[in-house]
Enzyme design. Structure first.
Site, PDB file in Angstrom:
ATOM      1  N   HIS A 163       0.831  -1.201   0.000  1.00  0.00           N
ATOM      2  CA  HIS A 163       0.000   0.000   0.000  1.00  0.00           C
ATOM      3  C   HIS A 163       0.872   1.261   0.000  1.00  0.00           C
ATOM      4  O   HIS A 163       0.694   2.155  -0.842  1.00  0.00           O
ATOM      5  CB  HIS A 163      -0.916  -0.022   1.235  1.00  0.00           C
ATOM      6  N   GLU A 164       1.808   1.328   0.927  1.00  0.00           N
ATOM      7  CA  GLU A 164       2.645   2.517   1.022  1.00  0.00           C
ATOM      8  C   GLU A 164       3.558   2.659  -0.199  1.00  0.00           C
ATOM      9  O   GLU A 164       3.832   3.780  -0.649  1.00  0.00           O
ATOM     10  CB  GLU A 164       3.472   2.491   2.315  1.00  0.00           C
ATOM     11  N   HIS A 201       3.340   6.547  -6.986  1.00  0.00           N
ATOM     12  CA  HIS A 201       2.559   7.683  -7.478  1.00  0.00           C
ATOM     13  C   HIS A 201       3.403   8.958  -7.412  1.00  0.00           C
ATOM     14  O   HIS A 201       3.379   9.797  -8.321  1.00  0.00           O
ATOM     15  CB  HIS A 201       1.304   7.823  -6.614  1.00  0.00           C
ATOM     16  N   HIS A 257       1.679   4.370  -2.907  1.00  0.00           N
ATOM     17  CA  HIS A 257       1.759   5.825  -2.755  1.00  0.00           C
ATOM     18  C   HIS A 257       3.105   6.332  -3.274  1.00  0.00           C
ATOM     19  O   HIS A 257       3.186   7.359  -3.967  1.00  0.00           O
ATOM     20  CB  HIS A 257       1.644   6.206  -1.274  1.00  0.00           C
TER      21      HIS A 257
END
Length: 681
Positions: free
Chosen positions: A468-469, A475, A472
């Site tokens: 998940h991190e 991105h 980020h």
């Protein structure tokens, strides 16, 4: 002596950076920026190069220094740093408000937007200017002088309250421990967790024994495995009452008065700007258009999930009654019996899986997955210094060229804020001298650290958190946009920013990907097919219960910011009404969820916690294209990189999604991935 925070180097010089550098750096940078603003106010014909770019340069210098200070506050917290941080937050907030209310700058941006040259600007430049005009209005640029001052005072006070809220949660989390001399007091707790508790005891100066803390790697095994029900309740109560007026440290770090003041000031701020409430103000920078649209979205998901969730809980109650004769399943029992029920139904547990997910293997495999998806390569880099021995630095390559870097800080420790997050260290942009500034990220988690010679062994939940991190991070780091205000995650609507992070989690569940991230830490043996099958079969275990728990948080947050109307507002009554509608089990009366709800009172999710579910719809639907075309399909990965990861905040979020998916978003994929069927509701 030069201040290392003012150096223009690509990476911070952590070996040289000291606390005493923080205030002089920010004071100097703010003074420089104020001088620049005075000069730019006199520009007759503002354009990108004589106006917008110099402002971007100045803001970037502040951002580069502040990113380090803010990161230290999160991962190397101390009393000395707190004092400095609080003063600097106040200074920065005052500067940002002063900047946002500068009518001369606002008119210059308007003139720039209306100029003939504007039509020739890139999409990123145009969007940055449009966002700037919006943000001036949201900063109160059009307010009369007295109201401008009141707005500035509110912003300053809110920044102080947010910082204090976060500090109280950290202090309350670290302010409770429980020590046992003998492991017999911890029946059922697995050896891996006992080793961590023993290591924590030694770190606290004990010669032997076991120390429980409220850090998640310590807290969760007690709730999940400890057969001592009274101890489970004691640990649960300590966790559920953190930073509140009740519990073992009642009143010591109480956030209750801060919450009321924060909500009151947010409502006043919204009114000054002409919004009916803070929820409405929040949506001014989000993908969702109206308050009613968000409420209907949450209600729709609740209606499709709550019956199934309550059926799951009824099954859990029956199981606990059958297994141990438990008459009433309480909040401190849920995790414990859920794990036992999962083992009964699927013969699999997080503890059994952990030896197959050693952190080094998971990290290596994650890098392989994103390499295959996005045509990049990730390598650990030998940098001269990092800010803590736990942190490592990595570089990302595309076609042999370094395009980004990141610091990875995986493990829980004292004076480190709980949770997991990604923050920017450097933002990708084209500098005034024509040189590219590469994007650099801070990726922070709080996993179980290595114990002795044994590597950190991750639960599968922790594996998904890491992915998940890193989503980020990608991105932020894979952007091709070179305008800072819309580069990476900058300028991305808050209810869309979770799209890449939740999207990447999907590879943690794919049979084709799992062999890349798993191998027994001692033998190197792959995860046995039988265990893999059981893990995948258990994927949807109590997924409706997990869905409604997130909907409880999201609905409470949004309605609180929509309906709050003053000191007499009964926050607990609102939370109870939300729970009546969506929850499966009301927690005990002493539970104080709002007092440690840092996402909305000390983070960026105020009236925006719904963003997790909003973005999860987009993420699940985006991943469904990979399900159709192949989870490692090169063209699909390239399209996702090009249409979503690379565009940052430069493109309208709706258009961005449609460009990748070829159609409007649908909630169907999220429900399917969660094992929730409309018929079940």
């Amino acid at each position: 002596m030069s201040n290392p925070l003012l150096q223009s180097s690509q990476l911070p010089d952590f070996a040289a950076i000291k606390l005493e550098h923080f205030e002089p750096a920010i004071t100097s940078l703010l003074a420089e920026s104020r001088d620049l603003v005075k000069r730019l106010e006199q520009v007759d014909a503002p354009d990108w190069h004589n106006f917008a770019l110099p402002l971007e340069e100045a803001n970037d210098r502040i951002s580069n220094a502040w990113s380090v200070i803010s990161h230290y506050n999160g991962v190397l917290n101390s009393d000395a740093l707190r004092d400095i941080y609080q003063r600097l937050v106040a200074e920065l907030t005052a500067f940002q408000t002063e900047f946002g209310q500068n009518e001369a700058l606002f008119k210059a941006y308007e003139a720039l937007a209306q100029s003939e040259a504007f039509e020739q600007y890139s999409e990123a430049q145009k969007t940055a200017v449009e966002h700037a005009l919006r943000d001036f209005k949201l900063a109160g640029v059009a307010l009369p002088p007295a109201e401008k001052q009141r707005f500035a005072d509110i912003k300053k006070r809110l920044s102080e309250l947010s910082t204090r809220f976060s500090e109280n949660v950290l202090d309350a989390t670290q302010g409770w421990t429980k020590y046992f001399e003998d492991a017999d007091a911890l029946p059922g707790v697995p050896e891996s967790a006992l080793s961590l508790l023993a290591q924590q005891a030694k770190q606290q100066g004990k010669e032997s024994g076991y120390l429980i803390t409220l850090d998640f790697p310590s807290y969760l095994p007690i709730l999940m495995y400890c057969e001592n029900r009274a101890l489970r309740e004691e640990v649960y109560e300590a966790f559920a009452t953190r930073a509140s007026d009740v519990g073992p440290n009642a009143g010591k770090w109480d956030n209750t008065p801060l919450i009321t003041e924060i909500l009151t000031l947010r409502q006043e701020l919204s009114s000054l700007l002409g919004f009916a409430n803070y929820a409405e103000r929040s949506l001014a920078t989000k993908m969702a258009d109206t308050v009613d649209e968000v409420v209907e979205f949450l209600d729709d998901l609740a209606n499709k999930s709550v019956v199934m969730a309550r059926n799951e809980f009824a099954e859990l109650e029956a199981f606990a009654r059958e297994l141990d004769g438990l008459e009433s399943l309480e909040s401190w029992d849920v995790t414990y019996y859920a794990e036992k029920l999962k083992q009964r139904d699927f013969s699999i547990s997080q503890e059994e899986l952990k030896p197959y997910f050693p952190a080094p293997k998971v990290i290596e495999g994650m890098f392989t997955i994103v390499s295959r998806l996005f045509g990049i390569e990730v390598k650990e880099a030998a940098v001269q210094n990092v800010y803590h021995e736990d942190a490592c630095y990595y570089e990302i390559f595309r076609e042999g060229e370094v395009i980004a870097g990141f610091y990875l800080d995986m493990y829980a420790r004292k004076d480190k804020r709980g949770g997991a997050w990604m923050a920017d260290c450097r933002t990708k942009r084209c500098r005034a001298d024509g040189q590219a500034q590469l994007p650099i990220a801070f990726l922070t988690c709080n996993f179980t650290p290595p114990v002795g010679e044994q590597p950190s062994l991750l639960t599968h939940n922790e594996v998904t958190t890491l992915f998940h991190e890193f989503g980020h991070g990608l991105h932020h780091m894979l952007t091709r946009v070179e305008v800072a205000d819309v580069s990476g995650i900058a300028g991305v609507p808050w209810d869309v920013v979770e799209l890449p992070s939740q999207f990447l989690e999907n590879w943690c569940w794919e049979p084709e990907a799992i062999p890349l991230i798993s191998a027994h830490y001692e033998t190197g043996a792959p995860l046995p097919t039988e265990m893999l099958d059981k893990m995948l079969a258990a994927k949807h275990f109590q997924s409706a219960m997990m869905m409604v728990r997130q909907l409880e948080f999201a609905t409470f947050d949004f309605l609180l910011h929509r309906d709050f109307d003053g000191d007499d507002f009964d926050i607990q009554a609102l939370l109870d009404r939300v729970r009546d509608k969506v929850s499966v089990k009301k927690p005990p009366a002493y539970s104080r969820v709002p007092q440690s709800f840092s996402h909305i009172f000390a983070g960026g999710y105020a009236a925006g916690y719904y963003s997790y579910k909003w973005a999860e719809v987009l993420a699940a639907d985006a991943f469904s294209r990979f399900e159709e075309e192949g989870i490692f399909d090169q063209q699909t990965g390239e399209d996702f990189r090009r249409e979503i990861l690379e565009v940052g905040g430069s493109r309208d979020a709706h258009a961005m999604f449609v460009a990748f998916r070829g159609r409007e978003p649908s909630v169907e994929a999220l429900l399917r991935h969660s094992g929730i069927t409309v018929e079940a509701a």
